[in-house]
Design an enzyme around this catalytic site. Structure first.
Site, mmCIF file in Angstrom:
data_model
loop_
_atom_site.group_PDB
_atom_site.id
_atom_site.type_symbol
_atom_site.label_atom_id
_atom_site.label_comp_id
_atom_site.label_asym_id
_atom_site.label_seq_id
_atom_site.Cartn_x
_atom_site.Cartn_y
_atom_site.Cartn_z
ATOM 1 N N ASP A 73 -17.448 6.382 -2.998
ATOM 2 C CA ASP A 73 -15.888 6.694 -2.080
ATOM 3 C C ASP A 73 -15.858 8.151 -1.678
ATOM 4 O O ASP A 73 -16.705 8.522 -2.006
ATOM 5 C CB ASP A 73 -14.907 5.893 -2.422
ATOM 6 C CG ASP A 73 -13.263 6.142 -1.991
ATOM 7 O OD1 ASP A 73 -13.644 5.699 -1.298
ATOM 8 O OD2 ASP A 73 -12.669 5.686 -2.828
ATOM 9 N N HIS A 130 -7.157 0.824 -6.943
ATOM 10 C CA HIS A 130 -6.960 -0.587 -5.990
ATOM 11 C C HIS A 130 -7.720 -1.507 -6.703
ATOM 12 O O HIS A 130 -8.692 -1.722 -6.827
ATOM 13 C CB HIS A 130 -8.303 0.293 -5.078
ATOM 14 C CG HIS A 130 -8.085 -0.363 -3.360
ATOM 15 N ND1 HIS A 130 -7.673 -1.453 -3.452
ATOM 16 C CD2 HIS A 130 -8.807 -0.178 -2.346
ATOM 17 C CE1 HIS A 130 -7.505 -1.121 -2.282
ATOM 18 N NE2 HIS A 130 -8.433 -0.814 -1.648
ATOM 19 N N GLN A 163 -9.810 -4.551 -4.760
ATOM 20 C CA GLN A 163 -10.661 -4.048 -4.207
ATOM 21 C C GLN A 163 -11.557 -4.186 -5.590
ATOM 22 O O GLN A 163 -12.633 -5.157 -5.383
ATOM 23 C CB GLN A 163 -10.406 -2.560 -3.960
ATOM 24 C CG GLN A 163 -12.330 -1.600 -4.097
ATOM 25 C CD GLN A 163 -12.714 -2.125 -2.121
ATOM 26 O OE1 GLN A 163 -12.044 -2.019 -1.332
ATOM 27 N NE2 GLN A 163 -14.493 -2.796 -2.335
ATOM 28 N N ARG A 198 -13.268 -9.179 0.399
ATOM 29 C CA ARG A 198 -11.690 -8.645 -0.193
ATOM 30 C C ARG A 198 -11.220 -10.289 0.243
ATOM 31 O O ARG A 198 -10.236 -10.034 -0.587
ATOM 32 C CB ARG A 198 -12.114 -7.909 1.032
ATOM 33 C CG ARG A 198 -12.582 -6.231 0.525
ATOM 34 C CD ARG A 198 -11.687 -5.634 -1.006
ATOM 35 N NE ARG A 198 -10.299 -6.209 -0.915
ATOM 36 C CZ ARG A 198 -9.752 -4.605 -0.260
ATOM 37 N NH1 ARG A 198 -10.502 -3.473 0.056
ATOM 38 N NH2 ARG A 198 -8.245 -4.346 -0.698
ATOM 39 N N ARG A 254 1.279 -0.635 -0.399
ATOM 40 C CA ARG A 254 -0.237 -0.091 -0.277
ATOM 41 C C ARG A 254 1.162 1.556 0.186
ATOM 42 O O ARG A 254 1.785 1.651 1.156
ATOM 43 C CB ARG A 254 -0.922 -0.305 1.093
ATOM 44 C CG ARG A 254 -1.883 1.130 0.972
ATOM 45 C CD ARG A 254 -2.699 1.614 2.275
ATOM 46 N NE ARG A 254 -4.178 0.081 1.683
ATOM 47 C CZ ARG A 254 -5.100 0.186 2.333
ATOM 48 N NH1 ARG A 254 -5.676 1.580 2.903
ATOM 49 N NH2 ARG A 254 -6.356 -0.255 1.138
ATOM 50 N N CYS A 260 -16.959 1.013 -1.436
ATOM 51 C CA CYS A 260 -15.336 0.021 -0.794
ATOM 52 C C CYS A 260 -14.768 0.258 0.851
ATOM 53 O O CYS A 260 -14.417 -0.639 1.327
ATOM 54 C CB CYS A 260 -14.377 0.427 -1.498
ATOM 55 S SG CYS A 260 -14.000 2.370 -1.341
HETATM 56 N N1 CP Z 1 -11.165 -0.727 1.152
HETATM 57 C C1 CP Z 1 -10.176 -0.623 1.339
HETATM 58 O O1 CP Z 1 -9.530 -0.914 1.224
HETATM 59 O O2 CP Z 1 -9.613 -0.570 3.402
HETATM 60 P P1 CP Z 1 -8.790 -0.350 3.878
HETATM 61 O O3 CP Z 1 -8.420 1.303 3.952
HETATM 62 O O4 CP Z 1 -9.035 -0.553 5.374
HETATM 63 O O5 CP Z 1 -8.373 -1.515 3.426
HETATM 64 N N1 NVA Z 2 -10.023 6.301 -2.393
HETATM 65 C C1 NVA Z 2 -9.634 5.733 -0.621
HETATM 66 C C2 NVA Z 2 -10.087 4.580 -1.307
HETATM 67 C C3 NVA Z 2 -9.782 3.931 0.359
HETATM 68 C C4 NVA Z 2 -9.751 2.453 0.907
HETATM 69 C C5 NVA Z 2 -8.250 6.218 -0.216
HETATM 70 O O1 NVA Z 2 -7.239 6.377 -1.722
HETATM 71 O O2 NVA Z 2 -8.457 7.013 1.102
#
Ligand code: CP
Ligand code: NVA
Length: 305
Positions: free
Chosen positions: A221, A128, A131, A289, A101, A261
């Protein structure tokens, strides 16, 4: 060796293959069976941003598969204590797969260039993919056939929206995105989406009602993604008319699914009423997930490839 940086790394047939593995593993899971397809394998989770779903679903999933995981936070000094190249070369000596990440998408590409094991994107500022795989797997659980369905995304054309658009294009699902001026996909991004899936049926609009009309799923989102906190007040004003609330859901077919998400900012991009409605599948999405990522791990590392 394969990596998963974005949905574009997968063909439609490969996505279907991952879904088939997922379905098998999920149904076994529901019967209390954990199939140890990856005994002794080790997964590193290299995270520069917070996470609940991605981190825990990968860790739990790997444990079901008979493997183990190591969570590595910022203290491992990725890109600060030593070069990304040295870091990638060394970390991949110890583990079989790295889930990343990253704040900047380029960082995952740089790491993978020097990694001798597969690298999976667990969210970047750009996309992502894990997701989106879970999202369309969830849609698939509700509808017999995917082709011809329409998913409407309302809000910021961000990392989540980009992967959602890509996977819809690959699976023959129409994709509508309603976003305010300046927060919609750029011409360059649209060109790329069309190159990735020549048959993509894309509707870009600034009108949420036009987007959700005829949609089998309405998706949103957060308006302010991780790393954009300084823009929060501006974004709250810009996106005010893009809230997914009861009135907007009335413009969609009565049985349209509501998707997110998560994490959600209840009262901003979505109301409690919609989040907690009978049509909301947000918890199912989150649960999937884990199942889909087990499918991805088995596909990438195991005998089910
Ligand atoms: N949707 C998602 O990726 O959640 P987290 O940020 O909690 O991993
Ligand atoms: N768009 C959001 C998604 C989190 C899962 C972010 O990047 O923070």
């Amino acid at each position: 060796m394969r990596h998963l940086f974005s949905i574009n790394d997968l063909s439609s047939a490969e996505i279907e293959r991952i879904f088939a593995i997922t379905q098998d593993l999920k149904s076994k899971f529901e019967q209390g069976v954990r199939e140890p397809l990856l005994p002794g394998r080790v997964m590193a989770l290299l995270f520069e941003k917070p996470s609940l779903r991605t981190r825990v679903s990968f860790e739990a999933g790997m444990s079901h598969l008979g493997g183990s995981s190591l969570f590595l936070g910022e203290d491992v000094g990725w890109g600060s204590r030593e070069s990304i190249a040295d870091f990638g070369r060394v970390l991949s000596q110890f583990v079989d797969v790295i889930v990343v990440r990253a704040k900047a998408h380029q960082k995952i590409l740089d790491l993978a260039e020097h990694s001798t094991c597969p690298v999976i994107n667990g969210l970047t500022d750009y996309c992502h993919p894990c997701q989106a795989l879970a999202d369309l797997y969830t849609v698939r659980e509700h509808f017999a056939a995917m082709k011809g369905l329409k998913v409407a995304y309302v809000g910021d054309a961000n990392n989540v929206a980009r992967s959602l658009g890509e996977i819809c294009g690959k699976l023959g699902v129409k994709f509508a995105c309603a976003a305010p001026n300046g927060y919609q996909f750029s011409d360059e991004e649209v060109k790329q989406l069309r190159q990735e899936s020549s048959g993509i049926n894309l509707q870009l609009t600034d009108d949420p009602k036009a987007a959700v009309k005829d949609a089998q799923a309405v998706y949103t989102d957060v308006w302010t993604s991780m790393g954009q906190e300084a823009e929060r007040e501006v974004r709250r004003k810009v996106f005010a008319a893009y809230q997914v609330n009861e009135s907007l859901m009335k413009a969609a077919p009565k049985d349209a699914l509501f998707m997110h998400c998560l994490p959600a900012n209840r009262g901003e991009e979505v109301t409690d009423g919609v989040m907690d409605s009978q049509n909301s599948v947000v918890v199912q999405q989150a649960g999937n997930r884990m199942h889909v990522q087990k499918g991805v791990l088995a596909w990438l590392l195991g005998s089910k490839a």
